[in-house]
Enzyme design. Sequence first.
Site, PDB file in Angstrom:
ATOM      1  N   ASP A  93      -8.272   9.454 -13.501  1.00  0.00           N
ATOM      2  CA  ASP A  93      -7.053  10.030 -12.962  1.00  0.00           C
ATOM      3  C   ASP A  93      -6.638  11.180 -13.872  1.00  0.00           C
ATOM      4  O   ASP A  93      -7.001  11.233 -15.042  1.00  0.00           O
ATOM      5  CB  ASP A  93      -5.964   8.954 -12.900  1.00  0.00           C
ATOM      6  CG  ASP A  93      -4.787   9.370 -12.042  1.00  0.00           C
ATOM      7  OD1 ASP A  93      -4.826  10.477 -11.480  1.00  0.00           O
ATOM      8  OD2 ASP A  93      -3.823   8.597 -11.956  1.00  0.00           O
ATOM      9  N   SER A  94      -5.832  12.087 -13.354  1.00  0.00           N
ATOM     10  CA  SER A  94      -5.469  13.295 -14.104  1.00  0.00           C
ATOM     11  C   SER A  94      -4.416  13.061 -15.170  1.00  0.00           C
ATOM     12  O   SER A  94      -4.270  13.849 -16.097  1.00  0.00           O
ATOM     13  CB  SER A  94      -4.949  14.363 -13.136  1.00  0.00           C
ATOM     14  OG  SER A  94      -3.703  13.948 -12.587  1.00  0.00           O
ATOM     15  N   GLY A  95      -3.646  11.968 -15.034  1.00  0.00           N
ATOM     16  CA  GLY A  95      -2.528  11.731 -15.950  1.00  0.00           C
ATOM     17  C   GLY A  95      -1.193  12.207 -15.423  1.00  0.00           C
ATOM     18  O   GLY A  95      -0.173  12.069 -16.097  1.00  0.00           O
ATOM     19  N   GLY A  96      -1.180  12.757 -14.204  1.00  0.00           N
ATOM     20  CA  GLY A  96       0.058  13.291 -13.648  1.00  0.00           C
ATOM     21  C   GLY A  96       1.150  12.246 -13.502  1.00  0.00           C
ATOM     22  O   GLY A  96       2.322  12.513 -13.799  1.00  0.00           O
ATOM     23  N   ASP A 147      -1.691  16.973 -10.967  1.00  0.00           N
ATOM     24  CA  ASP A 147      -0.695  17.224  -9.939  1.00  0.00           C
ATOM     25  C   ASP A 147       0.713  17.011 -10.484  1.00  0.00           C
ATOM     26  O   ASP A 147       0.896  16.514 -11.588  1.00  0.00           O
ATOM     27  CB  ASP A 147      -0.925  16.336  -8.707  1.00  0.00           C
ATOM     28  CG  ASP A 147      -1.139  14.876  -9.078  1.00  0.00           C
ATOM     29  OD1 ASP A 147      -0.818  14.491 -10.212  1.00  0.00           O
ATOM     30  OD2 ASP A 147      -1.636  14.124  -8.230  1.00  0.00           O
ATOM     31  N   GLY A 216       1.208  10.227  -4.318  1.00  0.00           N
ATOM     32  CA  GLY A 216       2.660  10.302  -4.277  1.00  0.00           C
ATOM     33  C   GLY A 216       3.323   9.174  -3.524  1.00  0.00           C
ATOM     34  O   GLY A 216       4.501   9.276  -3.176  1.00  0.00           O
ATOM     35  N   ASP A 266      -7.268   2.029  -5.585  1.00  0.00           N
ATOM     36  CA  ASP A 266      -7.120   1.474  -6.929  1.00  0.00           C
ATOM     37  C   ASP A 266      -5.711   0.932  -7.060  1.00  0.00           C
ATOM     38  O   ASP A 266      -4.791   1.398  -6.383  1.00  0.00           O
ATOM     39  CB  ASP A 266      -7.365   2.531  -8.011  1.00  0.00           C
ATOM     40  CG  ASP A 266      -6.149   3.423  -8.221  1.00  0.00           C
ATOM     41  OD1 ASP A 266      -5.377   3.162  -9.166  1.00  0.00           O
ATOM     42  OD2 ASP A 266      -5.938   4.358  -7.424  1.00  0.00           O
ATOM     43  N   CYS A 304     -12.689 -19.601  -2.113  1.00  0.00           N
ATOM     44  CA  CYS A 304     -13.182 -18.546  -3.013  1.00  0.00           C
ATOM     45  C   CYS A 304     -14.403 -19.034  -3.788  1.00  0.00           C
ATOM     46  O   CYS A 304     -14.460 -20.185  -4.222  1.00  0.00           O
ATOM     47  CB  CYS A 304     -12.069 -18.144  -3.977  1.00  0.00           C
ATOM     48  SG  CYS A 304     -12.554 -16.868  -5.167  1.00  0.00           S
ATOM     49  N   CYS A 306     -15.548 -17.501  -6.653  1.00  0.00           N
ATOM     50  CA  CYS A 306     -15.567 -16.997  -8.031  1.00  0.00           C
ATOM     51  C   CYS A 306     -15.681 -18.153  -9.017  1.00  0.00           C
ATOM     52  O   CYS A 306     -15.410 -19.321  -8.690  1.00  0.00           O
ATOM     53  CB  CYS A 306     -14.330 -16.155  -8.328  1.00  0.00           C
ATOM     54  SG  CYS A 306     -12.825 -17.094  -8.689  1.00  0.00           S
ATOM     55  N   CYS A 309     -12.535 -20.428  -9.489  1.00  0.00           N
ATOM     56  CA  CYS A 309     -12.291 -21.418  -8.436  1.00  0.00           C
ATOM     57  C   CYS A 309     -13.371 -22.486  -8.380  1.00  0.00           C
ATOM     58  O   CYS A 309     -13.099 -23.630  -7.996  1.00  0.00           O
ATOM     59  CB  CYS A 309     -12.165 -20.712  -7.087  1.00  0.00           C
ATOM     60  SG  CYS A 309     -10.697 -19.658  -6.968  1.00  0.00           S
ATOM     61  N   HIS A 335     -10.422 -13.848 -11.180  1.00  0.00           N
ATOM     62  CA  HIS A 335     -10.282 -14.318  -9.799  1.00  0.00           C
ATOM     63  C   HIS A 335      -9.693 -13.233  -8.898  1.00  0.00           C
ATOM     64  O   HIS A 335     -10.190 -12.991  -7.793  1.00  0.00           O
ATOM     65  CB  HIS A 335      -9.383 -15.562  -9.733  1.00  0.00           C
ATOM     66  CG  HIS A 335      -8.886 -15.828  -8.346  1.00  0.00           C
ATOM     67  ND1 HIS A 335      -9.659 -16.445  -7.371  1.00  0.00           N
ATOM     68  CD2 HIS A 335      -7.703 -15.506  -7.744  1.00  0.00           C
ATOM     69  CE1 HIS A 335      -8.969 -16.500  -6.246  1.00  0.00           C
ATOM     70  NE2 HIS A 335      -7.779 -15.943  -6.436  1.00  0.00           N
TER      71      HIS A 335
END
Length: 381
Positions: A93-96, A147, A216, A266, A304, A306, A309, A335
């Site tokens: 990510d840009s850090g904006g 941005d 945004g 994300d 699940c 995983c 579980c 999990h």
Amino acid sequence: MHLQFHIQAEDPGSRARRGVFVTPHGCVDTPAFMTVGTRASVTGLTPADLVEVGTQVVLGNTYHLMLRPGVEVFERVGGIHRFMGWGGPMLTDSGGYQIFSLSEDRVISEKGARFRSYTDRRMHMLSPEKSIAVQTAIGADIMMVLDVCVDARSDLETTRAAMDRTHRWALRSLAARRDTRRRCLRSCRGGIFPELRRASAEFLTGHPFDGFAIGGLAVGDTRAEREEVTHMAAELLPADRPRYLMGVGTPPDLLHAMLAGVDMFDCILPTNLGWQGTAFTSTGRVKLTRGFNAGEDRPLDAGCSCATCRTWTRAYIHHLFRCGEALGPRLLAMHNLHHYNALMVESRAAIAAGCFAAYAREKLERIDRHEHSDRRIGAAA
């Protein structure tokens, strides 16, 4: 040349699509959830853990990584992949957004963002050009351009000014890229205003970015506003390049966005809520720190597969949290990430089978009513 992105199937009942894109560190099947590793680490988990839970892409943050460990470290060791021991694709990510959060310690100008470091209190300047240079040094496969982030509740003129500056910064970022192997994605802006979202999409899609994000959102908007903007913005973006919804959200958020044709996601929720004692399950959220779980000798989620579980009970995980043992948050983080990645696997299969719209409706019916009322969550748990 654009990011190699191939659409393999489209759902006839929605705009959902299944695809794959290629990076120097491997292929990514979409829809895809990207695990947030802000500081070159997913808290408490190793790269082997990330592979186990199905992670395809790890997301790092330019703002944090430029401050610590710093560009010099990445240049010395040969990039973030070697530094953190992760062999798969990386997006930065840009850090904006982080700079937006520093309301008392930053000044935004046409040149860039001047801000005070939380590590040593020194002032730094992050321009669009420097953001690209830092991300190149980090070694990201996919870079987000810098941005201007504003609260979604900002008025029309404030939002328009931020969008226009973001557009100017976007072109500077594109011009600053020297290594074309590093793919460059641009965020479509405009807050909750349809006319601005249309203007942003029209402007940005006229330039050779490798993909487009919907940014945004989840910064003051309501869920209804977020869903409306996501559906509208996704339709405005090119079909031949990946669409990325930034920083959103819960499993229902992801299902609604996939229905709109979004490919990448994300969010910090799977790990952050895991460390707070909350698990996402096939019937909604479960708060493992609640006292009644002390007597629950059953898996966290019977549906699940995983390791958490398969191996441990709710009572044991509750015990770990009560004792302050770090294993508890770690088990829930693994999990939750497995749960999110399993949702992506199921969604890709449903899209390929041409039944995603029905799958999403059925999934939302089972989990969505548990996402917003703590009382209901407790009852479901």
